[in-house]
Enzyme design. Structure first.
Site, PDB file in Angstrom:
ATOM      1  N   HIS A  14       0.866  -1.205   0.000  1.00 53.23           N
ATOM      2  CA  HIS A  14       0.000   0.000   0.000  1.00 53.23           C
ATOM      3  C   HIS A  14       0.891   1.240   0.000  1.00 53.23           C
ATOM      4  O   HIS A  14       1.476   1.587   1.024  1.00 53.23           O
ATOM      5  CB  HIS A  14      -0.912   0.014   1.237  1.00 53.23           C
ATOM      6  N   HIS A  16       1.362   5.448  -1.777  1.00 55.45           N
ATOM      7  CA  HIS A  16       0.934   6.562  -2.632  1.00 55.45           C
ATOM      8  C   HIS A  16       2.169   7.123  -3.324  1.00 55.45           C
ATOM      9  O   HIS A  16       3.064   7.644  -2.653  1.00 55.45           O
ATOM     10  CB  HIS A  16       0.269   7.659  -1.794  1.00 55.45           C
ATOM     11  N   ARG A  18       1.800   9.291  -6.078  1.00 54.54           N
ATOM     12  CA  ARG A  18       1.422  10.591  -6.676  1.00 54.54           C
ATOM     13  C   ARG A  18       1.776  10.653  -8.152  1.00 54.54           C
ATOM     14  O   ARG A  18       1.917   9.655  -8.825  1.00 54.54           O
ATOM     15  CB  ARG A  18       2.072  11.764  -5.909  1.00 54.54           C
ATOM     16  N   LYS A 100      -9.600  -0.707  -5.129  1.00 53.82           N
ATOM     17  CA  LYS A 100      -9.574   0.027  -3.864  1.00 53.82           C
ATOM     18  C   LYS A 100     -10.915   0.691  -3.608  1.00 53.82           C
ATOM     19  O   LYS A 100     -11.441   1.394  -4.475  1.00 53.82           O
ATOM     20  CB  LYS A 100      -8.481   1.100  -3.942  1.00 53.82           C
ATOM     21  N   HIS A 137     -10.264   1.122   2.487  1.00 48.92           N
ATOM     22  CA  HIS A 137     -10.017   2.181   3.462  1.00 48.92           C
ATOM     23  C   HIS A 137     -11.137   2.042   4.489  1.00 48.92           C
ATOM     24  O   HIS A 137     -12.262   2.436   4.234  1.00 48.92           O
ATOM     25  CB  HIS A 137     -10.017   3.572   2.822  1.00 48.92           C
ATOM     26  N   HIS A 175      -4.089  -0.497   6.427  1.00 47.52           N
ATOM     27  CA  HIS A 175      -3.560   0.389   7.472  1.00 47.52           C
ATOM     28  C   HIS A 175      -4.402   0.373   8.743  1.00 47.52           C
ATOM     29  O   HIS A 175      -4.919   1.392   9.176  1.00 47.52           O
ATOM     30  CB  HIS A 175      -3.347   1.822   6.962  1.00 47.52           C
ATOM     31  N   LEU A 220      -4.621   9.427   8.027  1.00 48.12           N
ATOM     32  CA  LEU A 220      -5.897   8.744   8.177  1.00 48.12           C
ATOM     33  C   LEU A 220      -5.752   7.283   7.777  1.00 48.12           C
ATOM     34  O   LEU A 220      -5.136   7.007   6.742  1.00 48.12           O
ATOM     35  CB  LEU A 220      -6.969   9.429   7.313  1.00 48.12           C
ATOM     36  N   ASP A 248       1.607   2.748   3.556  1.00 50.62           N
ATOM     37  CA  ASP A 248       0.750   3.927   3.410  1.00 50.62           C
ATOM     38  C   ASP A 248       1.589   5.203   3.360  1.00 50.62           C
ATOM     39  O   ASP A 248       1.167   6.247   3.860  1.00 50.62           O
ATOM     40  CB  ASP A 248      -0.319   4.014   4.498  1.00 50.62           C
ATOM     41  N   HIS A 252       2.939  14.677   1.068  1.00 45.85           N
ATOM     42  CA  HIS A 252       2.296  15.959   0.771  1.00 45.85           C
ATOM     43  C   HIS A 252       3.367  17.034   0.876  1.00 45.85           C
ATOM     44  O   HIS A 252       4.312  16.899   1.671  1.00 45.85           O
ATOM     45  CB  HIS A 252       1.193  16.269   1.786  1.00 45.85           C
TER      46      HIS A 252
HETATM   47  C1  NCD Z   1      -3.588   9.251   2.055  1.00 47.03           C
HETATM   48  C2  NCD Z   1      -3.193  10.271   0.981  1.00 47.03           C
HETATM   49  O1  NCD Z   1      -2.652  11.322   1.344  1.00 47.03           O
HETATM   50  O2  NCD Z   1      -3.407  10.008  -0.208  1.00 47.03           O
HETATM   51  N1  NCD Z   1      -3.531   9.881   3.334  1.00 47.03           N
HETATM   52  C3  NCD Z   1      -3.387   9.257   4.522  1.00 47.03           C
HETATM   53  O3  NCD Z   1      -3.475   9.915   5.545  1.00 47.03           O
HETATM   54  N2  NCD Z   1      -3.135   7.981   4.601  1.00 47.03           N
HETATM   55  C4  NCD Z   1      -4.921   8.685   1.757  1.00 47.03           C
HETATM   56  C5  NCD Z   1      -5.217   7.443   2.527  1.00 47.03           C
HETATM   57  O4  NCD Z   1      -4.609   6.402   2.294  1.00 47.03           O
HETATM   58  O5  NCD Z   1      -6.077   7.491   3.401  1.00 47.03           O
HETATM   59 ZN    ZN Z   2      -3.186   5.185   1.804  1.00 48.82          ZN
END
Ligand code: NCD
Ligand code: ZN
Length: 346
Positions: A14, A16, A18, A100, A137, A175, A220, A248, A252
């Site tokens: 899992h 991200h 981007r 997902k 999620h 998560h 989250l 996860d 950002h």
């Molecule tokens: C994730 C994101 O920023 O894309 N943020 C997070 O807090 N984990 C989205 C997600 O997986 O919930």
């Molecule tokens: Zn995530």
């Protein structure tokens, strides 16, 4: 005391990655450590079709360092309008490895998420038939539900019914953050598993407010109580097949985190395996790190484990410096020194 540990190269089930400048900045970190990663589809707009997943996979591959040995595994973002035929065709031709489910408005970029689960019954039955995992999620988004209860209410009000109605569907509760989730997954049939992040093994909700609000520890599902963190550590370190690695990692920009309404997400791609090693070491469970990081995930997904190895050693390492991404920076987890580092990868 074990000071060195060699395990099969891990996968991240899992992450991200981007797009654009952020993708270019973060993907080398994931690709260096992990052989494969399940890539989240919550771009803007989200990756909802097989064609969009193939295009995104091409952009990820183009952003990889020339010597990378890394396979991105793609996911479909389910919406109220998902076409079961596209999901099935996309899984069978290798465009998707999983789908997902974001409850609408549960987290970052989930505005297109599902509002009515019953509409997806044909998608779930197709996925069960073809062996395509459903990634959840696991939080409800009802405004009246306390943020610290969202995972538990999701288990009671959504997941339990989903599991009962789809006995052959492979389901990953992603998560997980609570003792309740650990207990639920453990008691559920073998088709239900969970991923656990490095940060939820290290911080509890009090840490988010240690001396003031710490935006880089906010994600989250949000971290819960100490008793929950301890239950997560016991589950991860148990070696049980149902629990496996999913970072996860959710980068950002520093501007999006350090502001009046900071985004959710912890960026841990560069330090995840070191953090897991530290946790397993503290729990006296280093001999089970390989199961959690490199064996249980592939087994659940029906894939072979990686043949390459990585070696970690006990060594104090400074916390990560902020990572430059285009014109901004991303602050990484943790904000304290690490006790392990990767010394060798072959
Ligand atoms: C994730 C994101 O920023 O894309 N943020 C997070 O807090 N984990 C989205 C997600 O997986 O919930
Ligand atoms: Zn995530």
């Amino acid at each position: 005391m074990t000071d060195r540990l060699t395990i099969r190269r891990p996968d991240d089930w899992h992450v991200h990655l981007r797009d654009g400048d952020m993708l270019a900045a973060v993907v080398p970190l994931t690709a260096r450590r992990f052989a494969r990663a399940i890539v989240m589809p919550n771009l803007v707009p989200p990756v909802t079709t097989a064609a969009a997943a193939r295009a995104y996979r091409d952009r990820i591959r183009a952003a990889l360092p020339a010597d990378a040995r890394f396979t991105p595994l793609m996911t479909a973002y389910l919406t109220d309008a998902t076409d079961p035929a596209d999901i099935e065709a996309g899984f069978l031709d290798g465009s998707f490895n999983a789908a997902k489910l974001y409850p609408a408005h549960a987290t970052t970029n989930s505005a297109h998420g599902v509002t009515d689960l019953s509409r997806l019954a044909p998608v779930f039955s197709a996925m069960a038939r073809i062996g395509m995992p459903l990634l959840l999620h696991g939080e409800v988004t009802l405004p009246g539900v306390d943020i610290f209860d969202r995972e538990a209410v999701f288990i009671d009000d959504v997941l339990d019914g989903l599991v009962a109605a789809n006995p052959r569907l492979r389901i990953v509760l992603e998560h997980i953050t609570t003792r309740r989730a650990v207990d639920y997954v453990r008691a559920a049939p073998a088709n239900v598993a969970a991923t656990i992040t490095p940060h939820h093994l290290v911080i509890n909700r009090t840490d988010i407010f240690r001396g003031g609000v710490r935006p880089h520890l906010y994600c989250l599902p949000v971290a819960k109580r100490e008793e929950d963190r301890l239950a997560l550590r016991a589950a991860a370190c148990s070696g049980e097949a149902k629990f496996f690695l999913g970072t996860d990692s959710a980068p950002h920009s520093v501007e999006a985190k350090e502001c009046a309404c900071g985004a959710a997400g912890v960026f841990n791609a560069g330090t995840a395996i070191e953090t897991y090693a530290q946790v397993f070491d503290e729990e006296g469970a280093l001999d089970r790190l390989e199961a959690f990081a490199s064996l249980n995930g592939p087994r659940f997904y029906g894939m072979p484990p990686n043949e390459e190895r990585i070696t970690l050693e006990r060594a104090r390492t400074e916390p990560p410096a902020p990572l430059r991404a285009g014109r901004t920076r991303v602050v990484g987890f943790p904000d304290a020194p690490l006790a392990w580092r990767v010394v060798d990868q072959a």
